[in-house]
Design a protein around this motif. Structure first.
Motif, PDB file in Angstrom:
ATOM      1  N   LYS A  53       0.828  -1.208   0.000  1.00  0.00           N
ATOM      2  CA  LYS A  53       0.000   0.000   0.000  1.00  0.00           C
ATOM      3  C   LYS A  53       0.862   1.257   0.000  1.00  0.00           C
ATOM      4  CE  LYS A  53      -3.984  -2.047   2.277  1.00  0.00           C
ATOM      5  NZ  LYS A  53      -4.810  -2.085   3.487  1.00  0.00           N
ATOM      6  N   GLU A  54       1.946   1.236   0.769  1.00  0.00           N
ATOM      7  CA  GLU A  54       2.837   2.395   0.842  1.00  0.00           C
ATOM      8  C   GLU A  54       3.508   2.664  -0.503  1.00  0.00           C
ATOM      9  OE1 GLU A  54       6.989   3.418   3.114  1.00  0.00           O
ATOM     10  OE2 GLU A  54       5.481   2.232   4.187  1.00  0.00           O
ATOM     11  N   ILE A  55       4.015   1.610  -1.136  1.00  0.00           N
ATOM     12  CA  ILE A  55       4.676   1.769  -2.432  1.00  0.00           C
ATOM     13  C   ILE A  55       3.678   2.193  -3.496  1.00  0.00           C
ATOM     14  CG2 ILE A  55       5.935   0.537  -4.245  1.00  0.00           C
ATOM     15  CD1 ILE A  55       7.159  -1.189  -2.011  1.00  0.00           C
ATOM     16  N   GLU A  56       2.468   1.640  -3.448  1.00  0.00           N
ATOM     17  CA  GLU A  56       1.436   1.996  -4.425  1.00  0.00           C
ATOM     18  C   GLU A  56       1.062   3.476  -4.305  1.00  0.00           C
ATOM     19  OE1 GLU A  56      -2.464  -0.223  -6.115  1.00  0.00           O
ATOM     20  OE2 GLU A  56      -2.371   0.052  -3.936  1.00  0.00           O
ATOM     21  N   LYS A  57       0.961   3.981  -3.086  1.00  0.00           N
ATOM     22  CA  LYS A  57       0.668   5.404  -2.879  1.00  0.00           C
ATOM     23  C   LYS A  57       1.792   6.272  -3.415  1.00  0.00           C
ATOM     24  CE  LYS A  57      -2.309   5.007   1.160  1.00  0.00           C
ATOM     25  NZ  LYS A  57      -2.442   5.286   2.603  1.00  0.00           N
ATOM     26  N   ALA A  62       3.729  10.004  -7.527  1.00  0.00           N
ATOM     27  CA  ALA A  62       4.714  10.379  -8.531  1.00  0.00           C
ATOM     28  C   ALA A  62       4.066  10.573  -9.896  1.00  0.00           C
ATOM     29  CB  ALA A  62       5.807   9.313  -8.616  1.00  0.00           C
ATOM     30  N   ILE A  63       3.133   9.715 -10.242  1.00  0.00           N
ATOM     31  CA  ILE A  63       2.438   9.845 -11.530  1.00  0.00           C
ATOM     32  C   ILE A  63       1.586  11.117 -11.540  1.00  0.00           C
ATOM     33  CG2 ILE A  63       0.632   8.804 -12.959  1.00  0.00           C
ATOM     34  CD1 ILE A  63       1.807   6.079 -12.146  1.00  0.00           C
ATOM     35  N   LYS A  69       2.605  18.523 -13.997  1.00  0.00           N
ATOM     36  CA  LYS A  69       3.615  19.357 -14.633  1.00  0.00           C
ATOM     37  C   LYS A  69       3.369  19.513 -16.126  1.00  0.00           C
ATOM     38  CE  LYS A  69       7.340  18.524 -11.391  1.00  0.00           C
ATOM     39  NZ  LYS A  69       8.701  18.023 -11.214  1.00  0.00           N
ATOM     40  N   LEU A  70       2.652  18.567 -16.717  1.00  0.00           N
ATOM     41  CA  LEU A  70       2.395  18.630 -18.161  1.00  0.00           C
ATOM     42  C   LEU A  70       1.306  19.551 -18.467  1.00  0.00           C
ATOM     43  CD1 LEU A  70       2.647  14.880 -19.095  1.00  0.00           C
ATOM     44  CD2 LEU A  70       4.347  16.636 -19.448  1.00  0.00           C
TER      45      LEU A  70
END
Length: 70
Positions: A53-57, A62-63, A69-70
């Motif tokens: 869950k932590e890595i998925e968040k 990041a995405i 920014k785009l």
């Protein structure tokens, strides 16, 4: 009366996260999937779920950051 068939839910997990967790804990990807789906109940399974869950968040943050920014 007819019995309805029970459909199983298919879970899709990010392969990069599964590989990272496999490297971290030294476990197989199959075992990690079982832990995430709830088939294995142990302290390690709880740690794996929390890490996933932590890595998925972090990935989604990041995405979202790149998309803003785009």
């Amino acid at each position: 009366m007819s019995k309805g068939t029970k459909k199983t839910e298919k879970y899709t997990y990010d392969q990069r996260i599964l590989q990272a967790l496999g490297d971290k804990y030294g476990l197989t990807i199959t075992y990690i999937r079982q832990c995430l789906s709830g088939k294995n109940l142990s302290i390690t399974a709880d740690k794996i779920k929390a890490d996933y869950k932590e890595i998925e968040k972090a990935f989604s943050a990041a995405i979202d950051n790149l998309n803003s920014k785009l």
